[in-house]
Structure formats: structure tokens, C-alpha cells
Design a protein around this motif. Sequence first.
Motif, PDB file in Angstrom:
ATOM      1  N   UNK A   1       0.880  -1.176   0.105  1.00 26.56           N
ATOM      2  CA  UNK A   1      -0.253   0.178  -0.006  1.00 26.56           C
ATOM      3  C   UNK A   1       0.948   1.169   0.110  1.00 26.56           C
ATOM      4  N   UNK A   2       0.250   2.487  -0.197  1.00 29.65           N
ATOM      5  CA  UNK A   2       1.085   3.564   0.020  1.00 29.65           C
ATOM      6  C   UNK A   2       1.729   4.034  -1.561  1.00 29.65           C
ATOM      7  N   UNK A   3       1.216   3.690  -2.648  1.00 36.00           N
ATOM      8  CA  UNK A   3       2.089   3.786  -3.943  1.00 36.00           C
ATOM      9  C   UNK A   3       2.201   5.095  -4.377  1.00 36.00           C
ATOM     10  N   UNK A   4       3.125   5.649  -4.991  1.00 34.03           N
ATOM     11  CA  UNK A   4       3.582   6.913  -5.554  1.00 34.03           C
ATOM     12  C   UNK A   4       3.332   6.838  -7.008  1.00 34.03           C
ATOM     13  N   UNK A   5       2.971   7.993  -7.582  1.00 37.24           N
ATOM     14  CA  UNK A   5       2.888   8.279  -8.975  1.00 37.24           C
ATOM     15  C   UNK A   5       4.382   8.164  -9.593  1.00 37.24           C
ATOM     16  N   UNK A   6       4.232   7.879 -10.998  1.00 34.28           N
ATOM     17  CA  UNK A   6       5.385   7.827 -11.703  1.00 34.28           C
ATOM     18  C   UNK A   6       6.162   9.176 -11.717  1.00 34.28           C
ATOM     19  N   UNK A   7       7.363   9.540 -11.888  1.00 28.67           N
ATOM     20  CA  UNK A   7       7.942  10.609 -12.062  1.00 28.67           C
ATOM     21  C   UNK A   7       8.652  10.810 -13.345  1.00 28.67           C
ATOM     22  N   UNK A   8       8.354  11.942 -14.240  1.00 24.26           N
ATOM     23  CA  UNK A   8       9.349  12.323 -15.364  1.00 24.26           C
ATOM     24  C   UNK A   8       9.813  13.667 -15.330  1.00 24.26           C
ATOM     25  N   UNK A   9      10.977  13.865 -15.563  1.00 28.80           N
ATOM     26  CA  UNK A   9      11.562  15.069 -15.464  1.00 28.80           C
ATOM     27  C   UNK A   9      12.453  15.375 -16.470  1.00 28.80           C
ATOM     28  N   UNK A  10      12.236  16.187 -17.279  1.00 23.94           N
ATOM     29  CA  UNK A  10      13.197  16.588 -18.535  1.00 23.94           C
ATOM     30  C   UNK A  10      13.544  15.323 -19.335  1.00 23.94           C
ATOM     31  N   UNK A  11      12.663  14.542 -19.729  1.00 21.15           N
ATOM     32  CA  UNK A  11      12.765  13.307 -20.575  1.00 21.15           C
ATOM     33  C   UNK A  11      11.925  13.288 -21.931  1.00 21.15           C
ATOM     34  N   UNK A  12      12.753  13.165 -22.773  1.00 23.74           N
ATOM     35  CA  UNK A  12      11.959  13.579 -24.141  1.00 23.74           C
ATOM     36  C   UNK A  12      11.918  12.169 -25.226  1.00 23.74           C
TER      37      UNK A  12
END
Length: 463
Positions: A418-429
Motif C-alpha cells: 500500500x501507499x503507492x506513488x505516482x511515476x515521475x518524469x523530469x526533462x525526458x523526451x
Amino acid sequence: MKRNKNLSIVSLVLLLSILFIASSSTVSVDARKHHSKKTKPHKHPKDKGENGGSSFPGPAPAPPADYGPVPTQSSIFDVLFFGAKGDGVSDDSKALLAAWKAACKIPGATVEIPSEFKFLINPITLQGPCMPHLVLQIDGTVLAPSKVGSWPKSSLFQWINFKWLHNFTIQGSGTVDGQGSNWWSSTSAASQSKHIKALRFYSSYDVNVRDIKIIDSPQCHLKFDSSGGVKISNITISSPADSPNTDGIHLQNTQDVQIQHSNIGCGDDCISIQAGCTNVHVHHINCGPGHGISLGGLGKDETIACVSNIVVENISVQNTLSGVRIKTWQGGRGSVKNVTFRNARVSDVKVPIIIDQFYCDKSFCKNQTKAVEISGVKYDQIIGTYSVKPFHLACSNGVPCTDIGLTDIQLNPSPSHQGFQKGLCNNSYGKSRAPLVPSSIDYCLGSGGDAVRRISRSHDYVC
């Protein structure tokens, strides 16, 4: 009469000399094979993958001149004949070294570690150049010193070091046991163990490692450095999940590598691909526990790191920190190019897909704008469950990640967490293509066009 008597004595002496020489020759031939069994040639199971050979262009560094075909009847050099006790207590290092030196001179020779014996070996270097097609046949158990204090301080970098070898094979049904538990339980010893490799190859080419089991190294189990033409198949590597710094297979400055049909579970990376590696094909691997399969960390202390032409496919990853990961240090230079992760089945993996250009293994690392450039990375058919978040693409503001592909990504939360996080995208193209689960992956990658490509090119370094 006296003259005839003298002639008889001379004749007798000559006859005895001839008999003595003949007897000595027979003893010499027999002695080399004493304690040795006439074993059948070692059979290696056929590859099960569709693409058994390397698909990468470019030769490995040139091996020495060919000495001709492999002899049909190999000479066997059993360590027992050279004085090994095989009781797991006596130091058998000198016996192994003596058998090695003798076999090294014979084309197609085999150094035999026989089954049903345990051989205690202290830190040792087995080096060439040797005659081609040398085999180390491990059917018994090879033990490292169990006590931390028994290791010479000058030998804290490798246990069994192979150097300057060509056309060499390690094979067998035996076990290489690093006996690392004392290192892991002591804080001071654990810091020293970061420098220890169980089996280490340096400047060696056309090397095969197959079928053996490697367990409980104080740190890295199998390392290749400045080598090429490496094939690893059907091996098992294992150590407890809580054993620190215990990589399974570690590659550095090594090219033309195939790792296949193996089971790897340890406290750190199952497979770690470091700076200077190119043309590496990893397939049909079971990984876990551990940290997954990683490229890096690259560019530590502002160094130049270059990695290219990597394919990781048809793998299964269970109960690991990451699935497939690229990690680079801030301030590093160089590039990671042409990397494919394809058909990876993940189960209860914390974060299955990771690019981290802010990697730091300390509590504090200063922010820097330079970074190792990452481009041409494809993720195709990454399917399974995660326990923290599905993806983490953290790319540098100054050197963004470009030409990233996400195709058929299906990642669902693990039922037991439990307690999942959202995926992260930063400066990826780059581009993504359905099916995509979670749906947020579809909005992950930007399309910066020419402006992003110009930023990346401005940071190019010659690799």
C-alpha cells in the motif's frame, strides 16, 4: 680375460642406464596424470534463446596467434597430485598454482578441481599468457578464507584473479564459495569488502564461464575489467538479500559480452554495467533478490563515462529495488547511447523503470549542471507489478534525456503493498506507444524537438 671382463662391466652399465632412462620417462608421463580421471568432455546445454550469438558489429581486441586445433586428448592436471589436501582446512593455494603453471604450457590442458573435495584457497593470481584452450574444471568446492584477519591486506581487491588470458574456459558442476558472512556482520570489515572481487578477470579475451555456482562473495562475485569476447552462461550466483555491496556480475571497460540462461540473486545489482562497456547482450536471466540490472553509477567525481549498444531482453526480475535502471552522477561527462530493455517480467519490484541523473550514494551530494548524456533508450514490453511506483525518469535540467521510447508498458501495483506513488518524469523526451499502464505514462515524455537536441549536442564528449 681381464679385457673381456671390463667390456662386460661397461655393457652392463650401459644397459642399466638405458633401462633407467626408459623407466624415468614412463614415471614422468604417468605422474602428470596421477589422481586424474579420464573424464568425458564437458557437455554444455544448448542455448534456448532465439538469438544465441551476438548481433553486435565490431571485433574484440585481437587475440594472440592461433596455435592450431585443440588436441583430441587433453592433458589433465589434477590439483591433488600437486599436493592439495582437499580437506577444506589446509591451504591448497600452492598446489593450485603449481597445477596452473604446468597446464599453462600445454595446449588444450585442463586444471582439475575434483568433486567430493573442498579446497581452501587464499588470495591468488592465475595469469597468462598460456597456451590456448586452457580449461579450469571446477567439480569440487573452492573456499575463500572465512576469517577477515586471514586475508593479506595487499590482497583486498580480488580473491582469485585471472590475468592476461586468451581462449580460456571455467566450467564444471562445482561451487566457488566466498564465505562472506564474517565480512557482512562486521561494520569495519563491510567497508573493506567493497573492494573485494571473488573471481576477477583482467585484460582477458575469449573467455567462457559456464555451469558453475558462485556464492557468498564478500562483495562482487564475478568481475570483468578491460576484457572482451566474454560469454557467461548457465551459472548461478547467490548471496543473502541483506549482504551489502554484493554485485552478481560486474562489467567495466569490457566489450562484446553475452550473459545468458543464468540465475542471479544477491544484495546489490544482479548485473552491473559500468563505464567503457559496449556491445553487451543480456538475455534469459532470472534476477532477484537485489537491485535489479543496472547501467552505472556513471561519471562519479566528474569522470568521463561512455556506455553504448546494450540489449537486455527476456528477463525475469522478482523482489528487487529496481527492474532495469540507468544511474549517473551529477557532474559526470560522457554518454549512454543505444540501450534496449525488452520483454522484462517484473514481480513486486519497487520501481521497475529508472533513469536517475542525480544518483548519489551519500546523505549529501552537491548540485551540478553537467551530466552524462542519455539518449536512444528503448523500453519495450515491461510488464508486471511494482510496490512503490511504476517509473522514475529523473533527467538533468542541463542535459535532458532524449530519444526515450516507452512501448507496451503494463505495470500494476502489487496486491500486498500500500501507499503507492505516482511515476515521475523530469526533462525526458521521446515517444510512447500503447498499451500503457498506468495511463500517466502517455503524458510522461515531452517532445522538445530541435531545441532539446541542440542542448544535448552542446554537451557531447568524445567517447
